[in-house]
Design an enzyme around this catalytic site. Structure first.
Site, PDB file in Angstrom:
ATOM      1  N   ASP A  91     -35.037  16.623 -19.925  1.00 21.61           N
ATOM      2  CA  ASP A  91     -33.829  15.869 -20.272  1.00 21.61           C
ATOM      3  C   ASP A  91     -33.301  16.140 -21.686  1.00 21.61           C
ATOM      4  O   ASP A  91     -32.270  16.773 -21.840  1.00 21.61           O
ATOM      5  CB  ASP A  91     -34.083  14.372 -20.073  1.00 21.61           C
ATOM      6  CG  ASP A  91     -32.794  13.564 -20.199  1.00 21.61           C
ATOM      7  OD1 ASP A  91     -31.726  14.093 -19.843  1.00 21.61           O
ATOM      8  OD2 ASP A  91     -32.854  12.425 -20.670  1.00 21.61           O
ATOM      9  N   ASN A 138     -19.409  15.703  -7.713  1.00 20.95           N
ATOM     10  CA  ASN A 138     -19.734  14.656  -8.697  1.00 20.95           C
ATOM     11  C   ASN A 138     -20.539  15.210  -9.862  1.00 20.95           C
ATOM     12  O   ASN A 138     -21.065  14.457 -10.683  1.00 20.95           O
ATOM     13  CB  ASN A 138     -20.489  13.512  -8.027  1.00 20.95           C
ATOM     14  CG  ASN A 138     -21.815  13.955  -7.426  1.00 20.95           C
ATOM     15  OD1 ASN A 138     -22.166  15.139  -7.435  1.00 20.95           O
ATOM     16  ND2 ASN A 138     -22.551  13.012  -6.874  1.00 20.95           N
ATOM     17  N   LEU A 167     -34.786  16.369 -13.108  1.00 19.85           N
ATOM     18  CA  LEU A 167     -35.047  17.799 -13.241  1.00 19.85           C
ATOM     19  C   LEU A 167     -35.931  18.064 -14.453  1.00 19.85           C
ATOM     20  O   LEU A 167     -35.816  17.401 -15.477  1.00 19.85           O
ATOM     21  CB  LEU A 167     -33.731  18.570 -13.400  1.00 19.85           C
ATOM     22  CG  LEU A 167     -32.773  18.525 -12.214  1.00 19.85           C
ATOM     23  CD1 LEU A 167     -31.434  19.155 -12.596  1.00 19.85           C
ATOM     24  CD2 LEU A 167     -33.367  19.239 -11.005  1.00 19.85           C
ATOM     25  N   CYS A 209     -20.888   7.231  -7.501  1.00 20.07           N
ATOM     26  CA  CYS A 209     -20.666   8.509  -6.829  1.00 20.07           C
ATOM     27  C   CYS A 209     -21.872   8.931  -5.994  1.00 20.07           C
ATOM     28  O   CYS A 209     -21.734   9.678  -5.018  1.00 20.07           O
ATOM     29  CB  CYS A 209     -20.315   9.601  -7.842  1.00 20.07           C
ATOM     30  SG  CYS A 209     -21.651  10.021  -8.992  1.00 20.07           S
TER      31      CYS A 209
END
Length: 326
Positions: free
Chosen positions: A122, A143, A157, A229
């Site tokens: 991050d 999105n 991730l 979203c």
């Protein structure tokens, strides 16, 4: 040696089943994109300002040959929380700690294969969604989220750079087709058919240190994050749930006590919220957002001002009083 198969097998043993590989190179193709963001004032306080650092992973490991991208599914429950809304990604243990724990294990394994490796979670310069796309983890949806076939967009991730050469995977092309549900649902049009603007995304606004008065009513019950979203995305409707035990939701996050947040002290924060993925912004941000909810969502400012110890939060208290009087 077939490094790829060994790494995939090791990740599978850890319970990680979406892993991909791409070349560690300078992403020249992103330079104009980042330059335009800078020129148009679209960068935010959480972004790296040095474009060279964003497009050149070789600055992080000079002899890097491969970037490994790994998806960490976090959704244990696809239902919505109550009126006091915390994004799904905040419900379990702080993902910075969880993802780092697994990536370190993988780096240690790479060392046993004779390679060097460093990992990132991050808060780094790397364009992680683009890297995940190059690695075949998923496609970048309208999105702007990475959407995986198995877990939808409900994934964190993590990246590893290694000096081992590993055969790259193929990118996954966008599969949104004509669907525009996320664009229609976005409450601020942060995502749109033109140039998206993450600086007006309500998830970002809930995390900003300073919120302008014009945004206060627009939060509409969001205490941290948004998810609009994601909740509407067809790929998330049938997404498989996470099996990573550290992301199992805390009960106090699924059933939020507004009173506890309004009166939160350092003891409660450290015992509970500091260990979640919203804790990194600190106690005052959570208390501020709870105060905004209390004032503008319930139109009730029956709050003991003595419970607010922070001058920063107290400032919002007085601003909200004025907002209710307008």
């Amino acid at each position: 040696m077939n490094y790829k198969s060994k790494l995939v097998s090791f990740c599978n043993e850890l319970g990680l089943d979406i892993i991909g590989f791409c070349s560690c190179r300078i992403f020249y193709e992103l330079k104009t994109f980042f330059e335009n963001r800078k020129i148009n004032g679209l960068e935010n306080e959480f972004e790296e300002k040095d474009i060279d650092k964003r497009i050149n992973p070789l600055l992080l490991m000079r002899d890097g040959k491969t970037i490994i991208s790994i998806a960490f599914p976090y959704a244990y429950d696809l239902s919505q929380s109550g009126n006091v809304y915390f994004s799904k990604y905040t419900w379990g243990k702080d993902y910075h700690l969880v993802v780092s724990y697994y990536l370190k294990k993988i780096c240690d394994f790479i060392n046993t294969l004779g390679g060097k490796a460093i990992y990132f979670v991050d808060s780094n310069e790397l364009p992680e969604r683009y890297i995940a796309y190059l690695c075949g983890i998923g496609f970048i949806g309208k999105n702007n989220m990475i959407i995986t076939e198995k877990y939808g967009s409900y994934v964190f991730l993590g990246e590893i750079i290694t000096d081992l050469f590993i055969e790259p995977d193929e990118p996954v092309m966008e599969k949104c087709g004509k669907c525009t549900l996320c664009l229609k649902t976005c409450p601020t049009k942060a995502i749109n058919k033109g140039e998206s603007c993450p600086n007006v995304c309500l998830s970002y606004i809930t995390q900003k240190k300073h919120i302008e008065d014009s945004w206060l009513k627009k939060l509409d019950g969001r205490l941290f994050g948004c998810d609009s979203c994601q909740n509407i995305c067809p790929y998330n409707k049938e997404a498989e749930l996470s099996q990573i035990k550290e992301f199992e939701p805390y009960e106090f996050m699924k059933n939020v006590s507004l009173d506890e947040l309004l009166n939160i002290d350092n003891k409660i924060f450290k015992e509970k919220y500091a260990n979640t993925s919203c804790g990194w912004r600190g106690k005052n941000i959570l208390q501020r957002n709870a105060l905004i909810y209390k004032a503008l969502k319930t139109e009730n400012m029956n709050i003991d001002i003595k419970s607010i110890k922070s001058p920063y939060v107290e400032d919002y208290y007085h601003r909200l009083l004025k907002a209710l009087q307008l």
